[in-house]
Scaffold this active site. Sequence first.
Site, PDB file in Angstrom:
ATOM      1  CE  LYS A  77      -5.308  22.837  82.107  1.00 41.11           C
ATOM      2  NZ  LYS A  77      -5.930  23.445  80.949  1.00 41.11           N
TER       3      LYS A  77
ATOM      4  CB  CYS B  60      -0.606  24.368  78.714  1.00 37.41           C
ATOM      5  SG  CYS B  60      -1.018  25.900  79.566  1.00 37.41           S
TER       6      CYS B  60
ATOM      7  CB  THR C   6      -2.207  23.335  85.344  1.00 41.96           C
ATOM      8  OG1 THR C   6      -3.141  24.035  84.534  1.00 41.96           O
ATOM      9  CG2 THR C   6      -2.230  21.848  85.019  1.00 41.96           C
TER      10      THR C   6
ATOM     11  CD  GLU D 236      -9.721  29.376  82.667  1.00 42.10           C
ATOM     12  OE1 GLU D 236     -10.256  29.890  83.664  1.00 42.10           O
ATOM     13  OE2 GLU D 236     -10.325  29.215  81.582  1.00 42.10           O
TER      14      GLU D 236
HETATM   15  N1  NAD Z   1      -1.571  29.953  79.446  1.00 40.38           N
HETATM   16  C1  NAD Z   1      -2.609  29.168  79.266  1.00 40.38           C
HETATM   17  O1  NAD Z   1      -3.146  29.042  78.157  1.00 40.38           O
HETATM   18  C2  NAD Z   1      -3.182  28.386  80.421  1.00 40.38           C
HETATM   19  C3  NAD Z   1      -4.410  27.733  80.267  1.00 40.38           C
HETATM   20  C4  NAD Z   1      -4.921  26.992  81.332  1.00 40.38           C
HETATM   21  C5  NAD Z   1      -4.187  26.869  82.513  1.00 40.38           C
HETATM   22  N2  NAD Z   1      -2.976  27.487  82.598  1.00 40.38           N
HETATM   23  C6  NAD Z   1      -2.234  27.346  83.863  1.00 40.38           C
HETATM   24  O2  NAD Z   1      -2.322  28.581  84.534  1.00 40.38           O
HETATM   25  C7  NAD Z   1      -1.143  28.835  85.306  1.00 40.38           C
HETATM   26  C8  NAD Z   1      -0.554  30.164  84.898  1.00 40.38           C
HETATM   27  O3  NAD Z   1      -0.146  30.062  83.551  1.00 40.38           O
HETATM   28  P1  NAD Z   1       0.231  31.356  82.699  1.00 40.38           P
HETATM   29  O4  NAD Z   1       0.388  30.903  81.301  1.00 40.38           O
HETATM   30  O5  NAD Z   1      -0.715  32.457  83.002  1.00 40.38           O
HETATM   31  O6  NAD Z   1       1.660  31.704  83.355  1.00 40.38           O
HETATM   32  P2  NAD Z   1       2.537  33.013  83.179  1.00 40.38           P
HETATM   33  O7  NAD Z   1       3.937  32.584  83.342  1.00 40.38           O
HETATM   34  O8  NAD Z   1       2.098  33.744  81.956  1.00 40.38           O
HETATM   35  O9  NAD Z   1       2.105  33.937  84.419  1.00 40.38           O
HETATM   36  C9  NAD Z   1       2.402  33.663  85.740  1.00 40.38           C
HETATM   37  C10 NAD Z   1       2.315  34.988  86.524  1.00 40.38           C
HETATM   38  O10 NAD Z   1       2.370  34.715  87.917  1.00 40.38           O
HETATM   39  C11 NAD Z   1       3.089  35.775  88.534  1.00 40.38           C
HETATM   40  N3  NAD Z   1       3.527  35.374  89.878  1.00 40.38           N
HETATM   41  C12 NAD Z   1       4.567  34.575  90.214  1.00 40.38           C
HETATM   42  N4  NAD Z   1       4.633  34.478  91.562  1.00 40.38           N
HETATM   43  C13 NAD Z   1       3.614  35.231  92.076  1.00 40.38           C
HETATM   44  C14 NAD Z   1       3.152  35.514  93.387  1.00 40.38           C
HETATM   45  N5  NAD Z   1       3.748  35.012  94.465  1.00 40.38           N
HETATM   46  N6  NAD Z   1       2.071  36.325  93.534  1.00 40.38           N
HETATM   47  C15 NAD Z   1       1.453  36.826  92.461  1.00 40.38           C
HETATM   48  N7  NAD Z   1       1.847  36.599  91.190  1.00 40.38           N
HETATM   49  C16 NAD Z   1       2.918  35.790  91.000  1.00 40.38           C
HETATM   50  C17 NAD Z   1       4.222  36.031  87.560  1.00 40.38           C
HETATM   51  O11 NAD Z   1       4.823  37.307  87.787  1.00 40.38           O
HETATM   52  C18 NAD Z   1       3.462  35.951  86.217  1.00 40.38           C
HETATM   53  O12 NAD Z   1       2.949  37.222  85.842  1.00 40.38           O
HETATM   54  C19 NAD Z   1      -0.244  27.623  85.037  1.00 40.38           C
HETATM   55  O13 NAD Z   1      -0.459  26.677  86.057  1.00 40.38           O
HETATM   56  C20 NAD Z   1      -0.750  27.085  83.712  1.00 40.38           C
HETATM   57  O14 NAD Z   1      -0.474  25.735  83.540  1.00 40.38           O
HETATM   58  C21 NAD Z   1      -2.477  28.258  81.611  1.00 40.38           C
END
Ligand code: NAD
Length: 438
Positions: A206, A262, A122, A150
């Site tokens: 989003k 989020c 996002t 997503e």
């Molecule tokens: N969690 C949800 O329910 C959800 C739903 C929809 C959208 N999103 C969006 O998805 C994105 C991720 O959210 P999340 O909750 O999974 O975050 P999170 O913090 O759980 O995971 C992020 C991951 O990215 C990894 N990372 C960081 N830098 C990296 C790099 N250079 N290369 C590869 N990996 C790297 C981190 O080690 C971590 O494992 C955000 O933008 C969030 O807003 C999340």
Amino acid sequence: MKISVIGLGYLGSTHAVAMAQLGHNVIGIDPDDSRVQALAAGTLPFFEPGLEDALRQAISSGNLSFQTDHDDLSAVSDIHFICVGTPQISGQQSADTSYVFAAASQLAAVLRPSSLVVGKSTVPVGTARNLITNMRKATGFTPKLCWNPEFLREGTALADSMSPDRIVIGSDDLEYNQALKSCYQKMIDQGIPVLELDLETTELVKVSANAFLATKISFINAMAEIAEASGADAVRLAEAIGLDNRIGKSFLRTGIGFGGGCLPKDIRGFIARADELGVGESLAFLKEVDQINLRRRQRIVSLATEELGQVSNKKITMLGISFKPDSDDLRDSPALEIALRLQALGGIVTVHDPVSLEALEKKSSGLISESDLLAALKDADLVILGTEWADYKKLDPEAVSSLPRVKTIIDGRNVLSVEAWQKAGWRIIAPGRNIVND
Ligand SMILES: NC(=O)c1ccc[n+]([C@@H]2O[C@H](COP(=O)([O-])OP(=O)(O)OC[C@H]3O[C@@H](n4cnc5c(N)ncnc54)[C@H](O)[C@@H]3O)[C@@H](O)[C@H]2O)c1
């Protein structure tokens, strides 16, 4: 298809498993070595119902592997999905997009012109276009890039990923979308609608969807404030207005408000981006949405203080600590914040949660963790329901009535039967309601 999924948090782990379930050959990439090792061993680094079994099946099918860096094999992927975090910058409202730019620049070092890059994180509107510019500089060619936000919800993440309400794809060229549509073909064949838009609109879809949902929750919580002051009942009010099919009843339950990784950071990031674009006034109402939401947490602290007289040295039991049930995500959790505020007032706060106590341990919060629900209730001066786990909704108030010192419960989520709890001799208090206890 050959797929790489970059970033293996809640979103990326789920997406990697979902893509493997669709029959693709998936490589998950994350610099966090312990996360990669755990995933490769079939262990999820967080709790998500059904996902760990699906992870193990995908690994044994040979469709899913994990590594910490790109290599020759991942470089030749047909599609690279960027799924890294975009948290709120500490001390600011804006979203931190540095992980997205770092992931894109690491990818640029190995990217083939034929591969498609798909952003799922996002991001603030305008990010995708900046990424294209950066990647063009690094690679010497214009990368094929789509944005594909997503909409999964933690707790039902895999089902949401496999069966979303819609698939939204943004790009500069409809040709780029073809590979992504082929990747999702099995889902599209189920009748899931696909919207093909420009990059900016897609980024906005989003954040504006999340802003709308947050607004709906804060709307009913604002009504709760009015109800509390006027003697009305916001739960019955929500029921009555929710039956209007123009309004709908979802996201209209009053309580301690929204949290998680989020909604809060997404509305703040959206406000900050509107300011940068010179249209801050357009989203001024979202600041109020945020404030209403945060006031609900203090409201519970005030209700607890009123009940206890003084909080100091009182034994308070918090049922549920994650920001929502069926998740162990503690990011911006209202229940956790309330527990910490009561602890700061001198309360002795015991926390029970079906799955989140391990995540809580890592925070060194000073809260007392108790994994046995009955033991957690023992000798409590006040019980607060902070997260609406099924275990709490089905608690028999009669069966547990001998456990606490004082039989008072604050139902922070408005999920308990007032009648049943009162019948068992409890005082029950709930935000947005004016419950009369004998
Ligand atoms: N969690 C949800 O329910 C959800 C739903 C929809 C959208 N999103 C969006 O998805 C994105 C991720 O959210 P999340 O909750 O999974 O975050 P999170 O913090 O759980 O995971 C992020 C991951 O990215 C990894 N990372 C960081 N830098 C990296 C790099 N250079 N290369 C590869 N990996 C790297 C981190 O080690 C971590 O494992 C955000 O933008 C969030 O807003 C999340």
